[in-house]
Design an enzyme around this catalytic site. Structure first.
Site, mmCIF file in Angstrom:
data_model
loop_
_atom_site.group_PDB
_atom_site.id
_atom_site.type_symbol
_atom_site.label_atom_id
_atom_site.label_comp_id
_atom_site.label_asym_id
_atom_site.label_seq_id
_atom_site.Cartn_x
_atom_site.Cartn_y
_atom_site.Cartn_z
ATOM 1 N N LYS A 277 -36.843 -1.820 -12.616
ATOM 2 C CA LYS A 277 -38.016 -0.800 -12.836
ATOM 3 C C LYS A 277 -38.308 0.367 -11.466
ATOM 4 O O LYS A 277 -39.014 1.407 -12.700
ATOM 5 C CB LYS A 277 -38.907 -1.748 -12.031
ATOM 6 N N LYS B 183 -41.466 6.368 -2.239
ATOM 7 C CA LYS B 183 -41.366 4.570 -2.357
ATOM 8 C C LYS B 183 -40.199 4.869 -3.571
ATOM 9 O O LYS B 183 -39.192 4.336 -3.461
ATOM 10 C CB LYS B 183 -42.258 3.593 -3.005
#
Lengths: 294, 294
Positions: A240, A172
């Site tokens: 983030k 990811k």
């Protein structure tokens, strides 16, 4: 065969994902801190639980879809966390995007109780969640992955077992590095085109036919030309995710000049009040500093 | 209908491109400073000329495919250049990658003699030239583009008229910015994956299914995993193209932090002796500075 599933986190991603599992006939025990979200899942056929612990107690598989690492850790290992009730042989599947360090910590703690863990973050955003075509990148033991695969396939289209514990989070992070820098690439090119008096739409079209082709050029290139920064994938979340990658890189020693640069661009978008804009708004920083608009 | 074509520059790109036009039945007058290249084109059916001027004198269209801006300018406007013989109403088509400033200068000089110019740089490299599937990005007057289009279609597959004079060079510069930064993105991601103990091949596969998809991830991602840096697209040429974009950006004021960063990476590859490596060798710099190999 999995029949009973705990599902924790019913936000913009978790709600539709839980919905797909309900539709497929799984029995769901759900939990969220927001009462209204819980009520919505119940109206779709789920059973409400009063805590993560309660959601997990009847489940062969517990799935979490939560905003950040500290919340995932609290839900997994904290007071009334799933660790207090999950039976040996069950599987905890965290589909949130978290730090690889958190994943390892939770996996280690659960393993002592005979509970397997998969880290299985997703790409595709709320649209992917609603349309059940998320890309799912899973790390953890193969046997656990094989058991959970049928559930993944109800929520996503591209389901890959990328490796051992943490590998899903690594994938990811890699995905977010690639997407961020590709957006940066397209933004620089389209601003360069405009400033040279060329038509960004035609340049995008010409580039799509060749080696510069990417899904980002196709979709976000068009967003930039339309100046449409309704999310989509929010700056807040990509920021983030980039920070997770940069902090891991800092710890283990990886040279990421491009990701660092994009990290600064997210900071600038924060200054511009753009945390809830689509991440293609990177182009706004390039535009501002080049004094032009695509 | 175009029948007679001048073709100047018979190198790794020009030779196969001229070959496709010969095969399609055009009569070609060819010129190159290298005798052997000239002889090869003649053996394929072309007529050798002793200068650009001679190659251009019978032609309705003159095509040039040359290494850099100064050479293109000399061939077009210098002594024994095409400007000395091209008849009014003919078209000069420069398919080299040059500075936009050079393009404008040549176009202006030719226009005074009633000669149109197209700037039509290509993407796709020697393989694209051989297989006649180049991406061709053309700038210049529409009427000239329409007349030359049948020739373009013999050499390329994606042929786009992107705008007025110089727009082809702008599109090529944009293309090279996007490709360079996308290679950088993939390089950072795969090194990050490896350093985290994940399998770069599996991470590439997972990313290909989602929003990180690009032709660069597909082809150059595989090259990085194979450590196969046989060109392909050479560092030397991509470096030149990046420098063209950065120098234009400097002049007209475009903020290109990503392209600048890649400019530095080309410098590092130059230090490593890698000018003739494939441009996917960007990963070697990230590897070196992260002390790992994908």
């Amino acid at each position: 065969m999995i029949e009973n599933v705990g599902f924790i986190g019913l936000g913009i991603m978790g709600q539709p994902m839980a919905g797909h599992l309900l539709k497929a006939g799984y029995r769901l025990w759900v939990y969220d801190v927001v009462e209204a979200l819980l009520a919505k899942a119940v109206s779709n056929g789920a059973t409400a639980a009063a805590s993560p612990k309660e959601a997990a107690q009847n489940a062969e598989v517990v799935i979490s879809m939560l905003p950040d690492s500290p919340i995932v850790e609290a839900v997994a290992l904290g007071r009334d966390g799933v660790i207090e009730s999950m039976p040996g042989g069950s599987i905890f599947v965290d589909m949130s995007t978290t730090s690889i360090i958190t994943t390892q910590k939770i996996a280690d703690a659960l393993k002592e109780r005979g509970i397997a863990m998969l880290d299985a973050p997703v790409s595709g955003g709320d649209v992917g969640a609603i349309e059940a075509n998320l890309t799912i990148m899973a790390g953890g033991p193969s046997e656990a992955f094989d058991r959970v695969r049928p559930l993944f396939q109800k929520m996503g289209k591209n389901v890959t077992h990328v490796g051992g514990t943490g590998a899903g989070q690594v994938a990811k992070a890699c995905n977010q590095i690639v997407v961020a820098l590709t957006i940066e690439a397209v933004a620089e090119a389209l601003v360069f085109a405009k400033k040279n008096g060329a038509d960004p739409a035609k340049i995008r079209e010409a580039m799509l036919g060749g080696f510069a082709h990417s899904r980002v050029l196709e979709l976000h290139g068009q967003r930039m030309i339309d100046h449409n920064f309704e999310p989509g994938g929010k700056v807040r979340l990509h920021k983030k995710d980039t920070e997770i990658a940069l902090s891991v890189a800092k710890e283990i020693g990886v040279f990421l000049p491009g990701a660092s640069m994009v990290g600064q661009i997210w900071n600038s978008l924060t200054a511009m009040g753009g945390l809830d804009w689509d991440h293609s708004a990177i182009v706004k920083v390039i535009e501002l500093l080049s004094q032009t608009e695509v």
